[in-house]
Design an enzyme around this catalytic site. Structure first.
Site, PDB file in Angstrom:
ATOM      1  N   VAL A  65       0.866  -1.172   0.000  1.00  0.00           N
ATOM      2  CA  VAL A  65       0.000   0.000   0.000  1.00  0.00           C
ATOM      3  C   VAL A  65       0.905   1.225   0.000  1.00  0.00           C
ATOM      4  O   VAL A  65       1.835   1.316   0.798  1.00  0.00           O
ATOM      5  CB  VAL A  65      -0.927   0.022   1.230  1.00  0.00           C
ATOM      6  CG1 VAL A  65      -1.796   1.276   1.209  1.00  0.00           C
ATOM      7  CG2 VAL A  65      -1.797  -1.231   1.271  1.00  0.00           C
ATOM      8  N   LYS A  66       0.638   2.157  -0.906  1.00  0.00           N
ATOM      9  CA  LYS A  66       1.476   3.348  -1.022  1.00  0.00           C
ATOM     10  C   LYS A  66       0.896   4.491  -0.183  1.00  0.00           C
ATOM     11  O   LYS A  66      -0.274   4.843  -0.336  1.00  0.00           O
ATOM     12  CB  LYS A  66       1.606   3.794  -2.481  1.00  0.00           C
ATOM     13  CG  LYS A  66       2.356   2.807  -3.353  1.00  0.00           C
ATOM     14  CD  LYS A  66       2.423   3.257  -4.805  1.00  0.00           C
ATOM     15  CE  LYS A  66       3.492   4.295  -5.035  1.00  0.00           C
ATOM     16  NZ  LYS A  66       3.658   4.590  -6.490  1.00  0.00           N
ATOM     17  N   ILE A  67       1.731   5.031   0.696  1.00  0.00           N
ATOM     18  CA  ILE A  67       1.379   6.195   1.505  1.00  0.00           C
ATOM     19  C   ILE A  67       2.454   7.247   1.268  1.00  0.00           C
ATOM     20  O   ILE A  67       3.645   6.940   1.344  1.00  0.00           O
ATOM     21  CB  ILE A  67       1.312   5.848   3.004  1.00  0.00           C
ATOM     22  CG1 ILE A  67       0.199   4.831   3.271  1.00  0.00           C
ATOM     23  CG2 ILE A  67       1.077   7.104   3.849  1.00  0.00           C
ATOM     24  CD1 ILE A  67       0.116   4.385   4.726  1.00  0.00           C
TER      25      ILE A  67
END
Length: 367
Positions: free
Chosen positions: A138-140
Site C-alpha cells: 500500500v502506497k502512503i
C-alpha cells in the site's frame, strides 16, 4: 548479456513503473519478466488515469460494476485491484524465491489523504484487506502527516511503499518511522517481517532546477540528492539499531529510485538508470526507459556508499541560487497536488464512461 540482466545480477531489482489491463491481457508484462528481468511494478493515480482513459480495456469492468451500484472510489479501487492481483500472481514465484524481498506490486491510497493521518491508516487497512495478496504494497506519501500513518501501518503488519520522497531528510524521517513500527511489533510479540520500500523521486529535481543553473550543472541535482540519500541508507543498514532489528528477523526497508525517466531531451535516455546502479535497491522505470536500457543501456560501476561527490555538487548548486531544502518541500507538495488532479480526472472519467456505456446498452430508442 542484456544491460537489464546485468543490473539484476548486480543485486538491484528492476520494476516497471506502469500497469494496464492490456499489458496483462496481451502477455507483455509476462514477457518483461522473462526477457528484461522485471521483478515487480509500481502504480499511481496518474498511471491508472492514463490506462483507463486511453482505451476500452476497462469498459466491460466499469459497466458491470456500475450495474450493481458501484461508483466513484470504490469502483476504481476494485478495477485497480483486479489488475494488481493478476500482476501479483505473476510475481509470486519471485516473491517466494527471494524470501519476500522482491516480487511486489503497489496500490496507492487516495491522494486526497496526503494530509490526513487517520484517513491514510484507515485506507491502508481497507486496501490491504481488499487486495488479498501478500505481495501487495500500500502506497502512503511521506508527507509530515503520512509519517505517523506509515509507522502505524507497519505496526499493524501492512506492507508499505512510501511514495513522494524528494530529500535525504524526508527519507530519514520515514526510515525512522519504519523502524519504530518494527520495534513496536517486537515489543508486542509480533512477527517483525513487514515489507517496505522508500521511494525517492529523482528526475523532478532536474526539471525544476535546470532553468536556474548553468549548463554544466544541468541534470546533476537529482543524482546528487540520490547519492546523499544512498549514503544515509547504507549508514542505516550498518547502524546498531538496525542490526538489532535484523537479528530479530526484520526485513530492511529498501530504497527505491522513482521518477527515473529522463525528461531533458538533451540528456541520455538512460541517465537515471546507469547513475543509480546499486545493490539492495530498486529502480522502477517507465516502459520507454526500460526499452531504452534493454536496448543500449550501459553500466559505469556502482554507486559510492559514501555519497561520492554529492556534497560538492550540492554546494555548487546552492551557490548558484537553488534553495535545495525549500525545493524539496515544493516538489513534495506539487507531487501530491498532481496526484490529486489525476485522481479527480480519473474518477470523472470513470463516471462518464459508466454513463456512456449505460446509454449504449439501452440501444436505440423505439419509434
Amino acid at each position: 548479456m542484456k544491460a537489464t540482466r546485468q543490473l539484476h545480477d548486480l543485486g538491484q531489482s528492476l520494476w516497471l513503473d506502469n500497469i494496464t489491463r492490456t499489458l496483462l491481457d496481451d502477455g507483455t508484462l509476462a514477457r518483461y519478466i522473462e526477457e528484461d528481468s522485471i521483478t515487480g511494478l509500481t502504480s499511481n493515480p496518474s498511471i491508472f488515469d492514463a490506462a483507463i482513459s486511453g482505451g476500452d480495456a476497462y469498459d466491460a469492468g466499469i459497466h458491470a460494476k456500475s450495474l450493481v451500484g458501484m461508483q466513484g472510489e470504490a469502483l476504481f479501487t476494485e478495477l485497480a485491484l483486479e489488475d494488481l492481483r493478476r500482476a501479483a500472481d505473476l510475481f509470486q514465484p519471485v516473491f517466494e524465491s527471494t524470501g519476500q524481498v522482491d516480487g511486489w506490486v503497489s496500490m496507492e491510497v487516495s491522494p486526497l489523504l496526503a494530509a490526513d493521518t487517520a484517513g491514510s491508516i484507515a485506507a491502508a487497512r481497507h486496501i490491504h484487506h481488499k487486495g488479498r495478496r501478500d505481495n501487495l504494497f500500500v502506497k502512503i506519501p511521506g508527507t509530515p502527516e503520512g509519517v505517523p500513518a506509515i509507522e502505524e501501518a507497519i505496526f499493524l503488519g501492512i506492507p508499505i511503499n512510501v511514495t513522494l520522497l524528494f530529500s535525504c531528510a524526508q527519507y530519514e524521517a520515514v526510515s525512522e518511522a519504519y523502524m519504530r513500527g518494527i520495534e513496536r511489533r517486537l515489543q508486542a510479540g509480533l512477527d517483525p517481517r513487514v515489507g517496505s520500500v522508500a521511494s525517492l523521486f529523482i528526475s523532478r529535481w532536474d526539471v525544476a532546477s535546470n532553468k536556474q543553473l548553468p549548463d554544466e550543472l544541468h541534470n546533476k541535482l537529482g543524482i546528487a540528492v540520490g547519492q546523499q540519500t544512498y549514503r544515509a541508507y547504507r549508514q542505516m543498514l550498518a547502524s546498531p539499531r538496525w542490526q538489532k532489528l535484523a537479528d530479530a528477523g526484520a526485513m530492511p526497508q529498501r530504497l527505491l529510485w522513482a521518477s527515473t525517466g529522463t525528461k531533458d531531451p538533451n540528456a541520455s535516455d538512460t541517465l537515471y538508470i546507469s547513475a543509480f546502479a546499486a545493490p539492495e535497491t530498486i529502480n522502477t522505470m517507465p516502459e520507454k526507459t526500460l526499452h531504452a536500457f534493454a536496448d543500449h543501456g550501459q553500466l559505469h560501476g556502482v554507486m559510492d556508499v559514501d555519497g561520492g561527490d554529492a556534497d560538492a555538487v550540492l554546494a555548487r548548486i546552492s551557490a548558484a541560487g537553488v534553495d535545495i531544502d525549500q525545493l524539496a518541500l515544493t516538489l513534495q507538495r506539487e507531487g501530491a497536488e498532481a496526484f490529486v488532479k489525476s485522481w479527480h480526472h480519473l474518477l470523472d472519467g470513470i463516471a462518464e464512461k459508466a454513463r456512456q456505456l449505460a446509454e449504449k446498452s439501452k440501444g436505440p430508442a423505439l419509434k
